[in-house]
Motif scaffolding. Structure first.
Motif, short mmCIF file in Angstrom:
data_model
loop_
_atom_site.label_atom_id
_atom_site.label_comp_id
_atom_site.label_asym_id
_atom_site.label_seq_id
_atom_site.Cartn_x
_atom_site.Cartn_y
_atom_site.Cartn_z
N PHE A 150 93.34 20.80 -22.65
CA PHE A 150 92.37 21.91 -22.16
C PHE A 150 92.80 21.91 -20.56
O PHE A 150 93.14 21.03 -19.96
CB PHE A 150 91.01 21.35 -22.46
N SER A 151 92.13 22.98 -20.22
CA SER A 151 92.25 23.38 -18.70
C SER A 151 91.11 24.39 -18.14
O SER A 151 90.69 25.05 -19.02
CB SER A 151 93.65 23.61 -17.99
N ALA A 152 90.84 24.19 -17.02
CA ALA A 152 89.66 25.31 -16.46
C ALA A 152 90.02 25.55 -15.07
O ALA A 152 90.88 24.82 -14.57
CB ALA A 152 88.38 24.79 -16.69
N ALA A 153 89.51 26.37 -14.39
CA ALA A 153 89.74 26.59 -12.90
C ALA A 153 88.32 26.44 -12.10
O ALA A 153 87.41 27.11 -12.32
CB ALA A 153 90.27 28.09 -12.86
N GLY A 154 88.33 25.45 -11.33
CA GLY A 154 87.33 25.44 -10.56
C GLY A 154 87.69 26.13 -9.39
O GLY A 154 88.32 26.80 -9.25
N TYR A 155 86.51 25.84 -8.22
CA TYR A 155 86.80 26.52 -7.03
C TYR A 155 86.70 25.49 -5.95
O TYR A 155 85.95 24.37 -5.94
CB TYR A 155 85.71 27.63 -6.63
N LYS A 159 93.17 25.37 2.40
CA LYS A 159 93.58 24.44 3.53
C LYS A 159 93.31 24.74 4.67
O LYS A 159 92.93 23.93 5.59
CB LYS A 159 95.29 24.48 3.66
N LYS A 160 92.86 26.00 5.05
CA LYS A 160 92.32 26.47 6.34
C LYS A 160 90.69 26.51 6.22
O LYS A 160 90.13 26.60 7.13
CB LYS A 160 92.83 27.75 6.65
N LYS A 161 90.27 25.99 5.08
CA LYS A 161 88.84 26.18 4.71
C LYS A 161 87.84 27.13 5.34
O LYS A 161 86.69 27.55 5.64
CB LYS A 161 88.20 25.05 5.57
N ARG A 162 88.70 28.35 5.01
CA ARG A 162 88.19 29.87 5.11
C ARG A 162 87.74 30.39 4.11
O ARG A 162 86.68 31.02 3.80
CB ARG A 162 89.15 30.74 5.98
N LYS A 163 88.43 30.31 2.81
CA LYS A 163 88.08 30.93 1.69
C LYS A 163 87.76 30.04 0.41
O LYS A 163 88.47 28.73 0.56
CB LYS A 163 88.97 32.11 1.19
N THR A 164 87.05 30.16 -0.52
CA THR A 164 86.94 29.32 -1.75
C THR A 164 87.80 29.83 -2.70
O THR A 164 87.39 31.06 -3.21
CB THR A 164 85.39 29.35 -2.36
N ARG A 165 88.78 29.15 -3.21
CA ARG A 165 89.77 29.96 -4.29
C ARG A 165 89.94 28.90 -5.42
O ARG A 165 89.41 27.61 -5.34
CB ARG A 165 91.18 29.84 -3.58
N LEU A 166 90.74 29.44 -6.39
CA LEU A 166 90.87 28.64 -7.81
C LEU A 166 91.69 27.37 -7.62
O LEU A 166 92.50 27.20 -6.75
CB LEU A 166 91.44 29.33 -8.80
N GLN A 167 91.04 26.30 -8.44
CA GLN A 167 91.79 25.13 -8.48
C GLN A 167 91.77 24.56 -9.89
O GLN A 167 90.95 24.76 -10.70
CB GLN A 167 90.94 24.09 -7.71
N ASP A 203 91.64 14.78 -11.39
CA ASP A 203 91.20 16.37 -11.91
C ASP A 203 89.65 16.22 -11.54
O ASP A 203 88.84 15.50 -12.40
CB ASP A 203 91.54 16.38 -13.34
N ASP A 204 89.10 16.96 -10.53
CA ASP A 204 87.81 16.93 -9.88
C ASP A 204 87.09 18.06 -10.81
O ASP A 204 87.09 19.14 -10.27
CB ASP A 204 87.81 17.04 -8.54
N THR A 205 86.15 17.54 -11.63
CA THR A 205 85.26 18.51 -12.31
C THR A 205 84.17 18.88 -11.43
O THR A 205 83.40 19.89 -11.88
CB THR A 205 84.55 17.86 -13.52
N CYS A 206 83.97 18.45 -10.49
CA CYS A 206 82.78 18.93 -9.49
C CYS A 206 83.01 20.19 -8.72
O CYS A 206 82.01 20.76 -8.31
CB CYS A 206 82.60 17.90 -8.24
N THR A 207 84.44 20.77 -9.02
CA THR A 207 84.90 22.10 -8.29
C THR A 207 84.38 23.22 -9.44
O THR A 207 84.49 24.24 -9.03
CB THR A 207 86.19 22.22 -8.13
N MET A 208 83.90 22.73 -10.52
CA MET A 208 83.66 23.86 -11.46
C MET A 208 82.24 24.16 -11.66
O MET A 208 81.17 23.70 -11.22
CB MET A 208 83.90 23.27 -12.84
N LYS A 209 82.25 25.53 -11.64
CA LYS A 209 80.78 26.32 -11.69
C LYS A 209 80.11 26.32 -13.12
O LYS A 209 81.18 26.44 -14.12
CB LYS A 209 80.98 27.75 -11.13
N VAL A 210 79.01 26.52 -13.23
CA VAL A 210 78.24 26.51 -14.59
C VAL A 210 79.16 27.87 -15.18
O VAL A 210 79.11 29.03 -14.30
CB VAL A 210 76.95 26.63 -14.51
N GLY A 211 79.18 28.00 -16.50
CA GLY A 211 79.60 29.36 -16.89
C GLY A 211 81.27 29.41 -17.24
O GLY A 211 81.73 30.34 -17.55
N THR A 212 81.95 28.36 -16.41
CA THR A 212 83.49 28.17 -16.25
C THR A 212 83.74 28.26 -17.63
O THR A 212 83.28 27.16 -18.60
CB THR A 212 83.90 27.33 -15.54
#
Length: 271
Positions: A150-155, A159-167, A203-212
């Motif tokens: 299984f896989s999912a996309a957290g946020y 690297k520049k800490k400017r935008k929040t992107r998929l992980q 694999d850090d699940t803390c990056t995942m949003k509710v509803g993912t």
């Protein structure tokens, strides 16, 4: 110099011990993902401040967690959906909302098939445009098993800490007994509820949003409900499984007549 080297080696050794025994202490590696890998995933924004994940299941429909929409389902103006972007709050296309549906186990949907009261559905005003970045998926009807990948996309911040992107986050499914043991009986995991953990310590699940949405082979198996315990050992998250929810989802979309999704070219650098 030698004493400093010894101190440095001791510190590294302590960090290694902590990481091997308590994965919550370790900083997970970042595996950036593209929306092309999860084209069914959307960002659900409420009141322009709260973000959830969601999954496209029809040309105008999204499934997400129950708490990702207002209790008053008439307040459609509070919610909007962003599709086709690798970033949480930029890129892709926004869709206004036409209808919100929160399920209740006593509703008429029970007469059709099992109702999963942990999910909600969103109907957007205009159809999603089919592209490599926007595609719908189907909820899986089979039972989850531990040997599936299984896989999912957290946020996470780039690297520049400017935008929040998929992980990218790889996940392992736990059966009910393992899940209950993990929480030492403190949580009541019944019905459609289940647990996933990070497949590895990175694999850090803390990056995942509710509803993912959680997927395998392009099919959606579960929706994230709670990440409050993600810092515990093994990074557990609580989900609602969709194997019994197809009837609810299909009936909700029954008023919608399937149409061919429109193709549109999107510049790669705008994603």
């Amino acid at each position: 110099m030698h004493s400093q080297s010894r101190i440095h080696a001791v510190v590294l050794g302590l960090v290694a011990i902590l990481c091997s025994t308590h994965s919550g202490y370790c900083k997970a590696a970042t595996h950036y993902a593209s929306i092309k890998q999860f084209p069914f995933q959307v960002s659900v924004e409420m009141d322009k401040t709260r973000y959830c994940g969601g999954a496209i299941v029809g040309d105008q429909w999204v499934v997400t967690a129950r708490n990702c929409i207002p209790e008053n389902t008439k307040e459609v103006e509070r919610v909007r959906v962003r599709a086709g972007s690798s970033y949480l709050a930029s890129g892709g296309a926004f869709h206004s909302v036409n209808k919100l549906v929160r399920f209740d186990r006593r509703s008429s949907y029970d007469m059709y098939r099992h109702t999963n009261a942990n999910i909600s559905m969103i109907k957007v005003d205009t159809p999603f445009y089919y592209s490599p970045y926007v595609q719908w998926s189907n909820p899986n009807l089979e039972e989850l098993t531990a040997n599936m990948k299984f896989s999912a996309a957290g946020y996470t911040k780039d690297k520049k800490k400017r935008k929040t992107r998929l992980q990218m986050v790889s996940l392992k499914y736990l059966d009910k007994e393992e899940c209950i043991d993990l929480f030492q009986g403190k949580l009541n995991i019944t019905g459609d509820l289940g647990c996933f953990v990070g497949a590895t310590k990175k694999d850090d699940t803390c990056t995942m949003k509710v509803g993912t949405p959680i997927a395998a082979d392009g099919l959606i198996y579960a929706i994230v409900l709670n990440t409050d315990y993600c810092k515990l050992n093994r990074h557990p998250i609580i989900v609602t499984q969709l194997e019994n929810s197809s009837g609810t989802i299909v009936q909700t979309m029954a008023e919608f007549i399937p149409r061919k999704m429109y193709e549109i070219d999107i510049e790669e650098n705008s994603i």
